[in-house]
Design a protein around this motif. Structure first.
Motif, mmCIF file in Angstrom:
data_model
loop_
_atom_site.group_PDB
_atom_site.id
_atom_site.type_symbol
_atom_site.label_atom_id
_atom_site.label_comp_id
_atom_site.label_asym_id
_atom_site.label_seq_id
_atom_site.Cartn_x
_atom_site.Cartn_y
_atom_site.Cartn_z
ATOM 1 N N CYS A 660 0.851 -1.190 0.000
ATOM 2 C CA CYS A 660 0.000 0.000 0.000
ATOM 3 C C CYS A 660 0.888 1.242 0.000
ATOM 4 O O CYS A 660 1.955 1.257 0.634
ATOM 5 N N ILE A 661 0.463 2.282 -0.726
ATOM 6 C CA ILE A 661 1.144 3.579 -0.692
ATOM 7 C C ILE A 661 0.162 4.616 -0.151
ATOM 8 O O ILE A 661 -0.995 4.676 -0.594
ATOM 9 N N GLU A 662 0.602 5.390 0.817
ATOM 10 C CA GLU A 662 -0.238 6.420 1.400
ATOM 11 C C GLU A 662 0.555 7.722 1.537
ATOM 12 O O GLU A 662 1.788 7.715 1.684
ATOM 13 N N VAL A 663 -0.174 8.826 1.491
ATOM 14 C CA VAL A 663 0.415 10.158 1.606
ATOM 15 C C VAL A 663 0.152 10.688 3.012
ATOM 16 O O VAL A 663 -0.952 10.521 3.547
ATOM 17 N N VAL A 664 1.174 11.346 3.617
ATOM 18 C CA VAL A 664 1.010 11.964 4.939
ATOM 19 C C VAL A 664 1.471 13.412 4.867
ATOM 20 O O VAL A 664 2.434 13.731 4.155
ATOM 21 N N PRO A 665 0.801 14.316 5.578
ATOM 22 C CA PRO A 665 1.144 15.750 5.477
ATOM 23 C C PRO A 665 2.354 16.163 6.290
ATOM 24 O O PRO A 665 2.892 17.257 6.083
ATOM 25 N N SER A 666 2.804 15.317 7.235
ATOM 26 C CA SER A 666 3.914 15.733 8.088
ATOM 27 C C SER A 666 4.565 14.518 8.727
ATOM 28 O O SER A 666 4.050 13.403 8.674
ATOM 29 N N LEU A 667 5.712 14.776 9.351
ATOM 30 C CA LEU A 667 6.407 13.724 10.092
ATOM 31 C C LEU A 667 5.542 13.226 11.243
ATOM 32 O O LEU A 667 5.447 12.020 11.496
ATOM 33 N N ASP A 668 4.902 14.144 11.964
ATOM 34 C CA ASP A 668 4.028 13.740 13.076
ATOM 35 C C ASP A 668 2.901 12.828 12.599
ATOM 36 O O ASP A 668 2.551 11.855 13.281
ATOM 37 N N ALA A 670 3.010 10.891 9.994
ATOM 38 C CA ALA A 670 3.613 9.596 9.657
ATOM 39 C C ALA A 670 3.758 8.738 10.905
ATOM 40 O O ALA A 670 3.442 7.537 10.896
ATOM 41 N N ILE A 671 4.214 9.362 11.980
ATOM 42 C CA ILE A 671 4.359 8.629 13.251
ATOM 43 C C ILE A 671 2.997 8.168 13.761
ATOM 44 O O ILE A 671 2.839 7.018 14.210
ATOM 45 N N ASN A 672 1.989 9.047 13.697
ATOM 46 C CA ASN A 672 0.640 8.673 14.132
ATOM 47 C C ASN A 672 0.083 7.526 13.285
ATOM 48 O O ASN A 672 -0.586 6.625 13.804
ATOM 49 N N HIS A 673 0.334 7.596 11.984
ATOM 50 C CA HIS A 673 -0.129 6.525 11.093
ATOM 51 C C HIS A 673 0.487 5.182 11.509
ATOM 52 O O HIS A 673 -0.203 4.159 11.581
ATOM 53 N N ILE A 674 1.772 5.183 11.774
ATOM 54 C CA ILE A 674 2.465 3.950 12.167
ATOM 55 C C ILE A 674 1.911 3.411 13.473
ATOM 56 O O ILE A 674 1.685 2.208 13.627
ATOM 57 N N HIS A 675 1.665 4.302 14.429
ATOM 58 C CA HIS A 675 1.110 3.855 15.714
ATOM 59 C C HIS A 675 -0.312 3.325 15.555
ATOM 60 O O HIS A 675 -0.742 2.434 16.291
#
Length: 776
Positions: A660-668, A670-675
């Motif tokens: 899967c490929i997803e877009v994130v607006p910021s580093l924070d 990205a971290i929230n997505h991973i969690h």
């Protein structure tokens, strides 16, 4: 579907159709369920393995007095009885033909009579206190109690079964019903009719008019046996099961099964399997306090029924879901079978006990001796290459014939390069093993001449369950040897030949140090669920395989800790300050190097600032060239007019050339997505911004967190551990790739002179120092 499967299985086993259970017209003469001549013969072969019990179509379930009677012997254990009724009803609704033999009428009657007599006694005491005397319920006449209890017991059964839409019928029997051939035939014709009408017969003895039944084992003309001496419900159940040619008889008692001696005596062991060879190896204790039969009578009844083609299990009726568990093939109670185990077959309980002894033998060895055993195994992997690969070729041929999925075939395959890498990894384990067991972690002088040490010791006995990958076997065995742990290995059947060959080499290496039983391969047909219940023998379970396997083991193991991870949803995040070439290289390796591995990338996160450049198209083109099927996350899907299909879930382990490929607006984000969607396994950031890398490494709560490196580095060998028993996402004990360190625990060693705790009390002659000492 199950009804048809059971019918087919029965036809295959017995050689006759279910017409033997046809209804008999009430207008014609009654015919016996099975002819008298047929009854005297062995009807059909019994089941030889517990796993076959799921095919049992015809069941007789006997409920002993101790099972359905309360512990105070006053009345019935309604909760327990309701559970048994539920299980019988489920079996009936699945298409099985079930009969019950039940006790309990006397106990139920005594309860009702005692209530009536107490009420009457209370009234008499009120009218004439001088005539009052203490009431003892035990003095009630059993026949009167049976007469009162029979109707109430059946009413109770009727109400309970009605909850499941199941109809029942009471069949009362007495001695003449078996002694007289006509009434005997009528009895079994009645049972046949009830079964054909989809009714569950409930049989109990008419204790209101008959003393405890006993029919002598008479010898009619020709020397043929008439039947079993019927003196209790165990023998009654055995005769019924044989007469109706049942597939399975379940005798429910208040003990877990047959023990080699009375269970309260030292050295008593539960016998999971009983054959005719065991007849002279057991001792019997006293009979049940509330029933008419003891364990001796149960064994005699079970062996008699077994000799006539009925498989038998004696179990504890107080165990939850005992009937369904037995039919499911679990190791519950004692299974009576004619199949004797091979002389070379070692029960898994004995394997576990040997592993415990082997662990202690390994602890007694010097570090050099343990390292020598591991080095021997490493050398054997190379010198016996042809032997191993020939065995592996058999597994591959069978797997391809059976249509095993390509990712699993890849895991199953061995080659010379894999064996050489294994050997290198094992030699690394051997080199590091000198400082594993007995290493001092802490020294403290508590007081003068009182010194405390904390040292490393093995956990004990490990159970490692693995699928498809035979290379796991020598890795795990070497780690167990280096850490002085006992080990049981349960491999997948698809790698049976490879595992057997590799296990021979492990045994050969262990034999050089006199500890060949420290590691064993469980090759019997033990259900995994049975292994998971061996908390007295196994200290830690490590599953290696699919997320379904790991999750199932974590759910089933109630008393043994499980080390591992259920999913490997790993992320690679390409930050806005990433180097494009590095990002492409890392993403390609993380996904394409070994897609089936648990440390392969499953989701690629891209900072949205990069969407206006070439990186997105370059990544997609690279993945497509590698044959990777791409799915779009919700944010990416909204930004693209024409793009890849939407991902069904952002928390999914593909285990193949898919991601899967997803877009994130910021580093924070990205971290929230991973969690939110990660599994705590391995996550990566690709960036040239040191501050962003530091924040990612410190904030992402996963077992492994990398900067500018592929997720594929999350591996015991690559970490320099030599090998791993698995990767743990747990937070207690071990986390990440688990090598030897994760297989050790500690113990405390205290050396003193004549120290007593009272010496340190207020006013005592000794004082605390608590001085930290240097490690040896």
């Amino acid at each position: 579907m199950l009804r048809n499967s059971l019918h087919l299985a029965q036809s295959l086993r017995t050689g006759f159709s279910s017409n033997a259970w046809r209804a008999v017209s009430s207008h014609g003469p009654r015919q016996p369920l099975v002819s008298p001549e047929r009854r005297l013969e062995k009807a059909h072969p019994t089941f030889t393995e517990r796993g076959q019990l799921k095919y049992a179509r015809r069941l007789v379930v006997k409920l002993g007095s101790a099972v359905i009677t309360r512990e105070d012997n006053h009345g019935l254990a309604l909760g327990r009885l309701a559970s048994i009724v539920e299980q019988v009803a489920e079996c009936h609704l699945e298409g099985r033909e079930v009969m019950m033999v039940t006790s309990g009428a006397v106990a139920f009657g005594k309860q009702k009579l005692a209530q009536e007599l107490l009420m009457s006694l209370s009234m008499r005491e009120t009218l004439n206190p001088k005539d009052s005397k203490e009431f003892d319920g035990a003095t009630l006449e059993p026949r009167a109690a049976a007469a009162v209890g029979q109707s109430g017991l059946m009413s109770l059964y009727d109400a309970m079964f009605a909850q499941y839409g199941v109809k029942i019928a009471q069949v009362l029997v007495t001695k003449p019903d078996f002694y007289n051939e006509e009434t005997r035939n009528n009895l079994f014709c009645t049972l046949s009719e009830l079964i054909s009408l989809n009714i569950v017969p409930i049989i109990n003895t008419n204790d209101a008019v008959s003393p405890p039944m006993f029919i002598r084992d008479d010898e009619p003309a020709g020397g043929a046996r008439r039947g079993i001496p019927i003196k209790d419900n165990d023998s009654l159940s055995a005769m019924l099961a044989a007469e109706v040619q049942a597939d399975l008889l379940i005798l429910m008692s208040d003990v877990d099964g047959i023990y080699n001696k009375p269970p309260w005596e030292d050295g008593a062991k539960l016998m999971h399997t009983y054959t005719s060879d065991d007849t002279n190896t057991i001792e019997f204790g006293k009979k049940s306090k509330v029933g008419t039969g003891g364990m001796d009578s149960k064994v005699k009844a079970a062996t008699w029924a077994l000799d006539r083609g009925v498989s038998v299990v004696i179990c504890n009726g107080m165990q939850e879901k005992a009937i369904k568990t037995i039919i499911g093939g679990r190791k519950v109670g004692t299974f009576f079978t004619e199949a004797t185990e091979s002389a070379n077959t070692v029960p898994v309980e004995v394997m576990a006990e040997n592993a415990r002894i082997g662990s202690r033998q390994m602890q007694a060895l010097t570090p050099a001796q343990r390292a020598s055993a591991v080095n021997t195994l490493a050398d054997l992997l190379v010198s016996r290459e042809k032997f191993i690969l020939d065995a592996n070729a058999k597994d591959l041929a069978e797997a391809q014939k059976n249509g095993l999925a390509k990712p699993l075939l890849s895991r199953l395959s061995l080659n010379a390069a894999k064996l050489k890498n294994l050997s290198v990894g094992l030699k690394q384990i051997a080199e590091d093993s000198h400082k594993n067991v007995g290493r001092v972690l802490r020294r403290t002088r508590l007081a003068d001449q009182l010194e405390l040490k904390q040292v490393t010791v093995p956990i004990g006995v490990l159970l490692v369950i693995f699928e498809s990958r035979p290379d796991s076997l020598p890795q795990v065995a070497a780690l167990a040897m280096a850490s002085a742990n006992g080990l049981l290995l349960k491999g997948g059947k698809e790698a049976a030949h490879s595992n057997k060959a590799l296990m021979e080499l492990v045994k050969e290496a262990l034999a050089t140090v006199g500890a060949e039983h420290a590691v064993s391969l469980v090759s019997t047909r033990e259900e995994i669920s049975d292994l998971l219940s061996m908390e007295n023998h196994i200290d830690l379970i490590i599953p290696r395989g699919s997320s379904e396997l790991v999750r199932s083991i974590q759910q089933q193991s109630l008393h043994i800790p499980v080390l591992g991870h259920a999913e490997g949803v790993c992320h690679v995040y390409i930050d806005r300050d990433a180097d494009l070439k590095k990002a492409l290289r890392i993403a390609r390796d993380a996904k394409c190097d070994y897609p089936a591995a648990c440390n392969a990338m499953e989701t690629l996160l891209i900072h949205e600032d990069l969407m206006s450049g070439d990186i997105f198209s370059d990544v997609c083109n690279m993945l497509k060239r590698e044959g990777v099927k791409i799915y779009a996350g919700p944010r990416l899907n909204q930004q693209l007019t024409f793009g890849p299909p939407a991902a069904k879930s952002l928390k999914h382990e593909y285990g193949a050339l898919e991601c899967c490929i997803e877009v994130v607006p910021s580093l924070d984000e990205a971290i929230n997505h991973i969690h939110t969607f990660g599994s705590g396994h391995t996550d990566v950031i690709v960036t040239e911004n040191d501050a962003a890398a530091k924040q990612f490494l410190g904030s992402v709560d996963s077992a492994c967190v990398f900067h500018n490196a592929s997720s594929r580095f999350a591996d015991g060998f690559r970490f320099g551990l030599g090998a791993e028993v698995g990767i743990s996402t747990a937070r207690i004990h071990a986390r990440g790739p688990v090598g030897v360190e994760g297989l050790l625990t500690t113990k405390w060693i205290l050396n003193g002179q004549d120290h007593a705790a009272a010496d340190f009390a207020e006013g005592g002659e000794r004082t605390w120092l608590h001085e930290t000492l240097p490690l040896d």
